[in-house]
Design an enzyme around this catalytic site. Structure first.
Site, short mmCIF file in Angstrom:
data_model
loop_
_atom_site.label_atom_id
_atom_site.label_comp_id
_atom_site.label_asym_id
_atom_site.label_seq_id
_atom_site.Cartn_x
_atom_site.Cartn_y
_atom_site.Cartn_z
N GLU A 149 0.31 5.12 0.81
CA GLU A 149 -0.46 6.40 1.17
C GLU A 149 -0.10 7.64 0.67
O GLU A 149 0.82 7.90 0.29
CB GLU A 149 -0.63 6.31 2.76
CG GLU A 149 -1.11 4.83 3.13
CD GLU A 149 -1.42 4.63 4.57
OE1 GLU A 149 -1.02 5.60 5.34
OE2 GLU A 149 -2.10 3.85 4.98
N ASN A 155 0.89 -1.12 0.23
CA ASN A 155 -0.11 -0.10 0.18
C ASN A 155 0.84 1.13 0.16
O ASN A 155 1.88 1.19 0.60
CB ASN A 155 -1.03 -0.04 1.18
CG ASN A 155 -0.43 -0.30 2.63
OD1 ASN A 155 0.54 -1.08 2.62
ND2 ASN A 155 -0.97 0.39 3.65
N CYS A 165 -4.39 0.95 -2.37
CA CYS A 165 -4.26 -0.56 -1.56
C CYS A 165 -3.24 -1.23 -2.29
O CYS A 165 -2.88 -1.14 -3.59
CB CYS A 165 -5.45 -1.13 -1.54
SG CYS A 165 -6.88 -0.89 -0.55
N GLU A 168 -3.48 -4.34 -2.91
CA GLU A 168 -3.77 -5.34 -3.93
C GLU A 168 -4.09 -4.72 -5.51
O GLU A 168 -3.74 -5.38 -6.39
CB GLU A 168 -5.02 -5.81 -3.53
CG GLU A 168 -5.13 -6.76 -2.44
CD GLU A 168 -5.30 -5.89 -1.26
OE1 GLU A 168 -5.02 -4.89 -1.01
OE2 GLU A 168 -5.62 -6.70 -0.16
N CYS A 201 -10.95 -3.43 -3.82
CA CYS A 201 -9.88 -4.14 -4.46
C CYS A 201 -10.55 -5.46 -4.97
O CYS A 201 -10.22 -5.85 -5.93
CB CYS A 201 -8.80 -4.87 -3.42
SG CYS A 201 -7.88 -3.26 -3.07
N CYS A 212 -10.31 -5.19 0.51
CA CYS A 212 -11.43 -4.32 0.80
C CYS A 212 -12.27 -4.38 -0.62
O CYS A 212 -11.77 -5.01 -1.46
CB CYS A 212 -11.00 -2.97 1.04
SG CYS A 212 -10.38 -2.02 -0.67
N1 THU Z 1 -5.31 -1.42 2.66
C1 THU Z 1 -4.75 -2.33 1.61
O1 THU Z 1 -3.69 -2.15 1.26
N2 THU Z 1 -5.55 -3.12 1.24
C2 THU Z 1 -6.92 -3.35 1.74
O2 THU Z 1 -7.53 -4.32 1.07
C3 THU Z 1 -7.36 -2.79 2.67
C4 THU Z 1 -6.66 -1.43 3.24
C5 THU Z 1 -4.38 -0.45 2.91
C6 THU Z 1 -5.09 1.14 2.37
C7 THU Z 1 -4.52 1.91 3.52
O3 THU Z 1 -3.12 2.31 3.09
C8 THU Z 1 -4.31 1.03 4.84
O4 THU Z 1 -4.29 -0.22 4.48
C9 THU Z 1 -5.33 1.45 6.12
O5 THU Z 1 -6.69 1.22 5.12
#
Ligand code: THU
Length: 160
Positions: free
Chosen positions: A64, A62, A73, A75, A115, A112
């Site tokens: 940010e 991920n 994310c 994925e 994704c 999520c």
């Molecule tokens: N995140 C992912 O990388 N994948 C997911 O399926 C759920 C959330 C990340 C996004 C963000 O950087 C952090 O987790 C908190 O939500």
């Protein structure tokens, strides 16, 4: 009016040692890339590794952003990486792992909704299921045999 029951199934593994060797290796790659996630705002690190039909492994984590919705994310970073580098190569298996600097993640963390929708596009495109294994930083690992099991009633091109 009728009510229809939809069913899905998961497989639960108690530790990495129980996974097939190929998946253990994939999960080790996911753990390694999780550690370089750029997640200074949530401190929640996600890493993923995709095994492709040509034997290549593509990873992602991920990323940010101070403007929160501009982050992405793990994925989706990985699936777009795979689709851009190897556009016509099928994705066979995905390993996902998440950890947190705030609270240890001891339960499997499923992708999520956004994704799932994104991955679903590629599962439908390749007309073959994608196995998904997901875990926290410790604890059980959950496997689904296909993305479809994580996203029944998905939106797809047939509606367009
Ligand atoms: N995140 C992912 O990388 N994948 C997911 O399926 C759920 C959330 C990340 C996004 C963000 O950087 C952090 O987790 C908190 O939500």
């Amino acid at each position: 009016m009728k009510k229809i029951q939809l069913s899905t199934s998961i497989t639960v593994f108690e530790s990495i040692d129980e996974l097939p060797t190929e998946i253990q290796k994939l999960m080790v790659r996911a753990i390694a890339i999780r550690k370089t996630a750029y997640a200074p705002y949530s401190n929640f690190h996600v890493g993923t590794a995709f095994l492709l039909e040509n034997g290549e492994t593509v990873t992602g984590n991920n990323q940010e952003n101070a403007a929160y919705p501009s982050g992405m994310c793990a994925e989706r970073v990985a699936v777009w990486n795979a689709s851009s580098q190897f556009p016509d190569v099928k994705i066979l298996k995905i390993a996902i792992t998440a950890s947190s600097e705030n609270n240890p993640v001891t339960e499997p963390v499923a992708p999520c909704g956004a994704c799932r929708q994104t991955l679903s596009e590629y599962e439908l495109k390749q007309e073959d299921p994608i196995e998904i294994y997901f875990m926290g930083q410790s604890g059980n690992i959950i496997k689904t045999d296909a993305l479809h099991d994580l996203l029944p009633l998905a939106f797809d091109k047939s509606f367009l």
